[in-house]
Write a protein that holds these residues in place. Structure first.
Motif, PDB file in Angstrom:
ATOM      1  N   HIS A 153       3.053   1.483   9.413  1.00  0.00           N
ATOM      2  CA  HIS A 153       4.316   1.697   8.704  1.00  0.00           C
ATOM      3  C   HIS A 153       5.455   1.935   9.685  1.00  0.00           C
ATOM      4  O   HIS A 153       5.240   2.161  10.878  1.00  0.00           O
ATOM      5  N   THR A 177       6.049   6.113  -3.651  1.00  0.00           N
ATOM      6  CA  THR A 177       4.776   6.829  -3.646  1.00  0.00           C
ATOM      7  C   THR A 177       4.994   8.318  -3.857  1.00  0.00           C
ATOM      8  O   THR A 177       4.396   8.926  -4.751  1.00  0.00           O
ATOM      9  N   PHE A 193       8.805   7.804   0.471  1.00  0.00           N
ATOM     10  CA  PHE A 193       7.705   6.996   0.977  1.00  0.00           C
ATOM     11  C   PHE A 193       7.500   5.806   0.036  1.00  0.00           C
ATOM     12  O   PHE A 193       7.238   5.993  -1.160  1.00  0.00           O
ATOM     13  N   ARG A 195       5.709   2.068  -0.869  1.00  0.00           N
ATOM     14  CA  ARG A 195       4.539   1.218  -0.631  1.00  0.00           C
ATOM     15  C   ARG A 195       4.791  -0.176  -1.176  1.00  0.00           C
ATOM     16  O   ARG A 195       5.499  -0.351  -2.176  1.00  0.00           O
ATOM     17  N   HIS A 201       2.180   4.155   2.399  1.00  0.00           N
ATOM     18  CA  HIS A 201       3.574   3.717   2.581  1.00  0.00           C
ATOM     19  C   HIS A 201       3.661   2.769   3.763  1.00  0.00           C
ATOM     20  O   HIS A 201       2.985   2.945   4.769  1.00  0.00           O
TER      21      HIS A 201
END
Length: 339
Positions: A153, A177, A193, A195, A201
């Motif tokens: 990420h 998220t 976060f 995703r 994420h």
């Protein structure tokens, strides 16, 4: 979400595929990536390095240049239908989508790529076919977690966090998220976060509440990769310390995704998080997931390392220098989800 929107969604079809870094410190990057973190490294010429995590020929491309920063994010789109949806969303909003050259694609280890502007000046590149190699990995680590979750990420600090969140919702159908609220040196920080697949994420977006400042010189605050084993993660932590690379945060465990990790400082100045065993939001969890807000980044650990009053003062000076400079956004893509 209605049935039509679900059919048109590209959620689950998009994965972080590679990152492009511009740096004049390629010798330090080679030592950092190969000897400290434990990645496979290929030296293409005196100005270009590629790091591998798996059978793909490129996960990190480090090319000579003055930015000392991540300059582009490469996203693997699973199929041509999803790819066409992404291109249409961008182009229909009047944002230019440009095909990369054959040389650029080859350097990144993909057959073809297209690019368009992204938040904070981070170019977004999309591709459908990655180049793989049967050549065995030569690295200190025994393995890294990629696959359907992508390579890791990217976390950024933004003065326009909702615009960044809107951008990734519009382009990739990202889902929220959870949140973390944290106090850092007396300042209230909120982190979102996002995703785009089963990884908890792929994008984290933070801002400092009540003040529009950004004390980070680089476009990204940190990037993350995931060790296949706890032993690998801890061994790389020890090598980073023994080889004299700067450590930012000691080993700890996050509140939201439960990942065990540490943060060190790359030769370009942004941080690298090496983690292990985060929560995976598979189909069963996905069907019932509801965002929560966590108080504090860590359950335990993640103590700051090497931070001094002078460090904090320099960050404050950096924030003041950037205060009058508008943050790069893509307003055409920051509004909402295209159906």
């Amino acid at each position: 979400m209605n049935a039509r929107a679900d059919v048109d969604s590209v959620f689950g079809d998009v994965h972080l595929g590679y990152l492009v870094v511009e740096s004049n410190r390629t010798a330090q990057w080679r030592r950092f990536g190969a000897d400290a973190i434990g990645l496979h490294v290929d030296t293409l010429d005196g100005t270009t390095l590629r790091f591998r995590l798996d059978d793909r020929t490129c996960r990190f491309l480090v090319r000579r240049g003055p930015a000392e920063d991540v300059t582009a994010m490469g996203w693997h789109v699973d199929n041509h239908e999803a790819f066409d949806r992404v291109v249409a969303r961008v182009a229909d909003r009047g944002v230019p989508v440009i095909e990369g050259t054959a040389e650029e694609a080859a350097l990144r280890g993909v057959e073809r790529l297209w690019r368009f502007p992204g938040p904070k000046g981070l170019v977004q590149e999309i591709f459908t076919v990655a180049v793989t190699t049967p050549e065995p990995l030569r690295m200190l680590s025994t393995g890294w977690v990629t696959g359907d979750a992508g390579m890791g990420h990217v976390a950024i600090l933004s003065r326009r966090p909702e615009a960044v969140r809107g951008y990734y919702r519009t382009v990739f159908d990202s889902r929220l998220t959870d949140y973390i609220d944290e106090n850092v040196a007396g300042l209230r920080m909120k982190i979102r976060f996002l995703r785009v697949n089963e990884r908890h994420h792929s994008i984290a977006v933070a801002d400092i509440r009540g003040v529009r400042i950004d004390p980070i010189r680089t476009r990204v605050q940190h990037i993350n990769i995931q060790s296949a084993s706890l032993d690998d993660m801890l061994a790389s932590y020890q090598r980073v310390r023994e080889l004299g690379f700067a450590m930012a945060w000691s080993v700890g465990q996050h509140t939201n995704d439960r990942e065990l990790s540490y943060y060190c400082v790359t030769p370009s100045g942004f941080e690298l998080e090496v983690g292990w065993n985060p929560v995976v939001i598979g189909p069963e969890l996905e069907s019932t997931w509801e965002p929560s807000t966590y108080q504090g980044i860590s359950i335990w650990g993640h103590s700051t390392v090497g931070s001094t009053v002078l460090t904090k003062f320099e960050q404050f000076r950096q924030a003041l220098r950037h205060a009058a400079i508008p943050e790069a956004t893509v307003p055409e893509l920051s509004g909402g989800l295209i159906r």
